[in-house]
Design a protein around this motif. Sequence first.
Motif, PDB file in Angstrom:
ATOM      1  N   THR A   1       0.844  -1.192   0.000  1.00 35.72           N
ATOM      2  CA  THR A   1       0.000   0.000   0.000  1.00 35.72           C
ATOM      3  C   THR A   1       0.883   1.247   0.000  1.00 35.72           C
ATOM      4  OG1 THR A   1      -1.642  -1.167   1.335  1.00 35.72           O
ATOM      5  CG2 THR A   1      -1.819   1.229   1.246  1.00 35.72           C
TER       6      THR A   1
ATOM      7  N   ARG B   1     -10.116   4.379  -8.318  1.00 35.91           N
ATOM      8  CA  ARG B   1     -10.212   4.207  -6.866  1.00 35.91           C
ATOM      9  C   ARG B   1     -11.640   3.837  -6.451  1.00 35.91           C
ATOM     10  NH1 ARG B   1      -6.954   9.701  -5.232  1.00 35.91           N
ATOM     11  NH2 ARG B   1      -4.837   8.852  -5.191  1.00 35.91           N
TER      12      ARG B   1
ATOM     13  N   PHE C   1     -12.580   0.209  -7.302  1.00 38.27           N
ATOM     14  CA  PHE C   1     -12.015  -0.747  -6.354  1.00 38.27           C
ATOM     15  C   PHE C   1     -12.767  -0.698  -5.024  1.00 38.27           C
ATOM     16  CE2 PHE C   1      -8.112  -1.032  -9.010  1.00 38.27           C
ATOM     17  CZ  PHE C   1      -7.935  -2.410  -8.972  1.00 38.27           C
ATOM     18  N   ASP C   2     -13.063   0.508  -4.544  1.00 36.26           N
ATOM     19  CA  ASP C   2     -13.809   0.629  -3.287  1.00 36.26           C
ATOM     20  C   ASP C   2     -15.153  -0.093  -3.373  1.00 36.26           C
ATOM     21  OD1 ASP C   2     -11.815   2.107  -2.107  1.00 36.26           O
ATOM     22  OD2 ASP C   2     -12.771   4.061  -2.482  1.00 36.26           O
TER      23      ASP C   2
ATOM     24  N   ALA D   1      -3.622  -0.872  -9.586  1.00 38.20           N
ATOM     25  CA  ALA D   1      -3.305  -0.900  -8.154  1.00 38.20           C
ATOM     26  C   ALA D   1      -2.456   0.298  -7.754  1.00 38.20           C
ATOM     27  CB  ALA D   1      -2.598  -2.200  -7.791  1.00 38.20           C
TER      28      ALA D   1
ATOM     29  N   LEU E   1      -3.165   0.731  -3.820  1.00 40.82           N
ATOM     30  CA  LEU E   1      -3.561  -0.484  -3.108  1.00 40.82           C
ATOM     31  C   LEU E   1      -2.435  -1.505  -3.047  1.00 40.82           C
ATOM     32  CD1 LEU E   1      -7.103  -0.954  -4.711  1.00 40.82           C
ATOM     33  CD2 LEU E   1      -6.558   0.062  -2.488  1.00 40.82           C
TER      34      LEU E   1
ATOM     35  N   VAL F   1      -5.036  -8.356  -5.500  1.00 42.19           N
ATOM     36  CA  VAL F   1      -5.088  -6.977  -5.023  1.00 42.19           C
ATOM     37  C   VAL F   1      -6.035  -6.924  -3.832  1.00 42.19           C
ATOM     38  CG1 VAL F   1      -5.598  -4.577  -5.634  1.00 42.19           C
ATOM     39  CG2 VAL F   1      -4.713  -6.151  -7.380  1.00 42.19           C
TER      40      VAL F   1
ATOM     41  N   PRO G   1      -7.655  -4.400  -0.249  1.00 45.84           N
ATOM     42  CA  PRO G   1      -7.946  -3.040   0.224  1.00 45.84           C
ATOM     43  C   PRO G   1      -6.717  -2.408   0.866  1.00 45.84           C
ATOM     44  CG  PRO G   1      -9.612  -4.621   0.979  1.00 45.84           C
ATOM     45  CD  PRO G   1      -8.465  -5.418   0.427  1.00 45.84           C
ATOM     46  N   LYS G   2      -6.775  -1.109   1.085  1.00 52.43           N
ATOM     47  CA  LYS G   2      -5.653  -0.375   1.667  1.00 52.43           C
ATOM     48  C   LYS G   2      -5.182  -1.016   2.971  1.00 52.43           C
ATOM     49  CE  LYS G   2      -6.444   4.334  -0.023  1.00 52.43           C
ATOM     50  NZ  LYS G   2      -6.779   5.714   0.400  1.00 52.43           N
TER      51      LYS G   2
END
Length: 434
Positions: free
Chosen positions: A145, A345, A348-349, A390, A395, A415, A417-418
């Motif tokens: 990250t 972003r 992905f969220d 990513a 990420l 991949v 989450p943060k």
Amino acid sequence: MADEYDAFITEETIEGDAEGRLAGTTVAVKDNISTAGVRTTCGSEMLADYVPPYSATVVERLTDAGATIVGKTNMDEFGMGTTTETSAFGPTRNPIDPERVPGGSSGGSAAAVAAGEADVALGSDTGGSVRCPAAFCGVVGIKPTYGLVSRYGLVAYANSLEQIGPIAGTVEEAAEALSVIAGPDPNDGTTRDPTDAEDADATVPEGGYAAAADGDVDGLTVGVPTELFEGADERVVETVEAAIADLEAQGAETIEVSLPSVEHAVQAYYVIATSEASSNLARFDGVRYGHRAEGDGNWNESFAETREAFGAEVKRRILLGTYALSAGYHDKYYAKAQDAREWVRRDFDDAFEDVDVIASPTMPVLPFELGESLDDPLRMYLADANTTPANLANLPAISVPAGEADGLPVGLQLVGPKFDEATVIRAASAVEDR
């Protein structure tokens, strides 16, 4: 040591402390990471004789943990490339097939590990430069990250995208190295303690990231985005799908997810990365440090001759970035690229509301033959389609060997989450153990 694959630019030993969690471990360091008293060239004639007066934070943390640095590895010039063929010191060869590239830009680091010339290596990942060579060389590469690992002492290419990450033969070895180099650094204001991060999705396991490499994926939900499989080599797709099916057999659940923004990720990445490179590389002017041409007293001519030390790919990216930032084009290109980055972003969220990790091929193609992509830079850029998202979303991601196709390695990318490196590492270890 014999360096038959040209994995190293400089072979020099930096001894670590006698005791520590990495005692007895040999580490190769990418040649854009500063090492006090040992030259750091970035694979460029511009810095061919540059010797830093200090070491990067990651290097100090490794030697404090007992690791021994065995040399500086070959790389695409200033990290700009996907094959480690743009280095001013010649190309690195893939230990799996010496007639093929090892990937880039951290190709020397991955080749050193694959050839057994180092236990672990450090690379830097701006758009896939740790994961790509890991996939091509059949080893493990982690892109952390953004903010987990200090960039102090890393010669900048594109500050908002790049992270230093470990490459190793196994997930556990890479995770152990990550545990050593991770954590906040007062010299790098972008670093964060993941346990204090308000938007963090997980904490560091007790005992460090290596403790997460237990292979337990029972109940894990894996997202499979069709966008990152479309257009990939059929042999790559078959190998990766077999690895994902094996995760299902171990108790994981797979769900199809959509990441429509990734269609524009490569374009957005190259506008942002080249723009930042244009700014960062302006410092190489022949005045402060690095190569300096001997002109006839005319400053403009001396400056132009000094910049001739850059290779063709670096010049291309500087020009692209300068154009994107120029008056009249900033809003047309750079601003739109930043909008696309935010779209990535958000996608992905949204996906991580339903899944724990997202799986795809690391690289959509098998390793190129040497020289195959040098005359076609667009083909090289498009090969980064699966890895750049990513970086745009900051990420964590890992490439783990999924198997082989026609005797060549294929990487599976995961991949998360943060700051949820632990889940990504756990899933990767299950792939490795199958």
